[in-house]
Design a protein around this motif. Structure first.
Motif, PDB file in Angstrom:
ATOM      1  N   ARG A 102      18.073 -24.958 -35.712  1.00  0.00           N
ATOM      2  CA  ARG A 102      18.412 -25.423 -34.361  1.00  0.00           C
ATOM      3  C   ARG A 102      17.545 -24.656 -33.382  1.00  0.00           C
ATOM      4  NH1 ARG A 102      20.943 -22.245 -31.042  1.00  0.00           N
ATOM      5  NH2 ARG A 102      22.304 -20.565 -31.634  1.00  0.00           N
ATOM      6  N   PRO A 103      17.297 -25.217 -32.209  1.00  0.00           N
ATOM      7  CA  PRO A 103      16.489 -24.503 -31.215  1.00  0.00           C
ATOM      8  C   PRO A 103      17.166 -23.197 -30.782  1.00  0.00           C
ATOM      9  CG  PRO A 103      16.705 -26.822 -30.624  1.00  0.00           C
ATOM     10  CD  PRO A 103      17.653 -26.567 -31.772  1.00  0.00           C
ATOM     11  N   GLY A 104      16.351 -22.172 -30.544  1.00  0.00           N
ATOM     12  CA  GLY A 104      16.844 -20.944 -29.951  1.00  0.00           C
ATOM     13  C   GLY A 104      17.112 -19.791 -30.897  1.00  0.00           C
ATOM     14  N   LEU A 136      17.531 -29.636 -42.141  1.00  0.00           N
ATOM     15  CA  LEU A 136      16.577 -28.540 -42.279  1.00  0.00           C
ATOM     16  C   LEU A 136      17.266 -27.194 -42.223  1.00  0.00           C
ATOM     17  CD1 LEU A 136      13.562 -29.600 -40.001  1.00  0.00           C
ATOM     18  CD2 LEU A 136      13.628 -29.502 -42.489  1.00  0.00           C
ATOM     19  N   LEU A 137      16.761 -26.282 -43.041  1.00  0.00           N
ATOM     20  CA  LEU A 137      17.167 -24.889 -42.971  1.00  0.00           C
ATOM     21  C   LEU A 137      16.070 -24.114 -42.267  1.00  0.00           C
ATOM     22  CD1 LEU A 137      18.497 -24.237 -46.587  1.00  0.00           C
ATOM     23  CD2 LEU A 137      19.850 -24.545 -44.506  1.00  0.00           C
ATOM     24  N   PHE A 138      16.471 -23.149 -41.465  1.00  0.00           N
ATOM     25  CA  PHE A 138      15.533 -22.250 -40.804  1.00  0.00           C
ATOM     26  C   PHE A 138      15.616 -20.917 -41.521  1.00  0.00           C
ATOM     27  CE2 PHE A 138      14.553 -18.865 -37.806  1.00  0.00           C
ATOM     28  CZ  PHE A 138      13.327 -19.283 -37.334  1.00  0.00           C
ATOM     29  N   THR A 164      27.169 -14.586 -36.914  1.00  0.00           N
ATOM     30  CA  THR A 164      28.416 -15.350 -36.898  1.00  0.00           C
ATOM     31  C   THR A 164      28.349 -16.461 -35.857  1.00  0.00           C
ATOM     32  OG1 THR A 164      29.653 -13.423 -37.652  1.00  0.00           O
ATOM     33  CG2 THR A 164      30.923 -15.169 -36.583  1.00  0.00           C
ATOM     34  N   GLU A 165      27.828 -16.143 -34.672  1.00  0.00           N
ATOM     35  CA  GLU A 165      27.697 -17.149 -33.612  1.00  0.00           C
ATOM     36  C   GLU A 165      26.757 -18.278 -34.018  1.00  0.00           C
ATOM     37  OE1 GLU A 165      26.408 -15.278 -29.977  1.00  0.00           O
ATOM     38  OE2 GLU A 165      28.067 -13.842 -30.035  1.00  0.00           O
ATOM     39  N   LEU A 166      25.644 -17.922 -34.668  1.00  0.00           N
ATOM     40  CA  LEU A 166      24.636 -18.917 -35.058  1.00  0.00           C
ATOM     41  C   LEU A 166      24.981 -19.630 -36.363  1.00  0.00           C
ATOM     42  CD1 LEU A 166      21.334 -16.915 -34.341  1.00  0.00           C
ATOM     43  CD2 LEU A 166      22.357 -18.701 -32.917  1.00  0.00           C
ATOM     44  N   LEU A 167      25.986 -19.150 -37.063  1.00  0.00           N
ATOM     45  CA  LEU A 167      26.367 -19.684 -38.378  1.00  0.00           C
ATOM     46  C   LEU A 167      25.205 -19.594 -39.361  1.00  0.00           C
ATOM     47  CD1 LEU A 167      28.357 -22.823 -37.161  1.00  0.00           C
ATOM     48  CD2 LEU A 167      29.298 -20.602 -37.870  1.00  0.00           C
TER      49      LEU A 167
END
Length: 175
Positions: A102-104, A136-138, A164-167
């Motif tokens: 995801r962006p960011g 997609l995985l980053f 935790t926030e970004l999962l």
């Protein structure tokens, strides 16, 4: 000896590294360190070279002759002795992050590191297909210099909170 940091980019094709190495070598230069990769059809990289002081300008001019093949910019590098004497003993911390893209993500991770006044030594990122769920995985692999005065527990807590926030899965280890 003059130390130069070369940034290079060009359309990916065979012979690019050889062409750059030929120019460096022709001016009695020494290729000390570099990282290069194909990215989105472009070949890009950064290289540290040393060259006799008397041949520095000649090398820089000759590198411009690679236009059309590679765009090369030469930047003066720090004296090699500056690398050998850090102001404060430092440790290295390696972070490996994997999660849904995801962006960011890079902004968030680098912000935590910056708040702790840490310098990124290397960062490698990429995306790949998720094997089971699709999408997609980053993935990121980050190595940071951690001054001896930095409290690792605080840094670890901030990074784990962010994970935790970004999962995302985050693996940290001190080298």
């Amino acid at each position: 000896m003059a130390r130069l940091v070369l940034t290079v980019i060009g359309d990916d094709r065979a012979g690019l590294v050889s062409a750059l190495a030929d120019v460096v070598s022709a001016h009695d230069g020494n290729w000390e360190q570099g990282q290069m990769a194909e990215l989105a059809g472009k070949f890009a990289g950064i290289v540290v070279v040393t060259v006799p002081d008397a041949r520095r300008d000649e090398l820089t001019t000759s590198l411009r002759g690679l236009d059309g093949l590679l765009e090369v910019a030469a930047h003066p590098g720090a004296d090699a002795s500056a690398d050998a004497t850090p102001a404060e003993p430092a440790r290295r911390l390696t972070l490996h992050l994997l999660g849904n893209d995801r962006p960011g993500i890079v902004r968030e991770v680098s912000s935590v590191l910056s708040r702790h006044d840490l310098s990124i030594e290397t960062i490698t990122t990429g995306t790949r297909e998720a094997p089971m769920a699709g999408g997609l995985l980053f993935e990121a692999h980050v190595v940071v210099e951690v001054p001896a005065s930095t409290e690792l527990a605080d840094l670890r807590a901030d990074l784990e909170r962010l994970a935790t926030e970004l999962l995302v899965d985050l693996d940290l280890h001190e080298d």
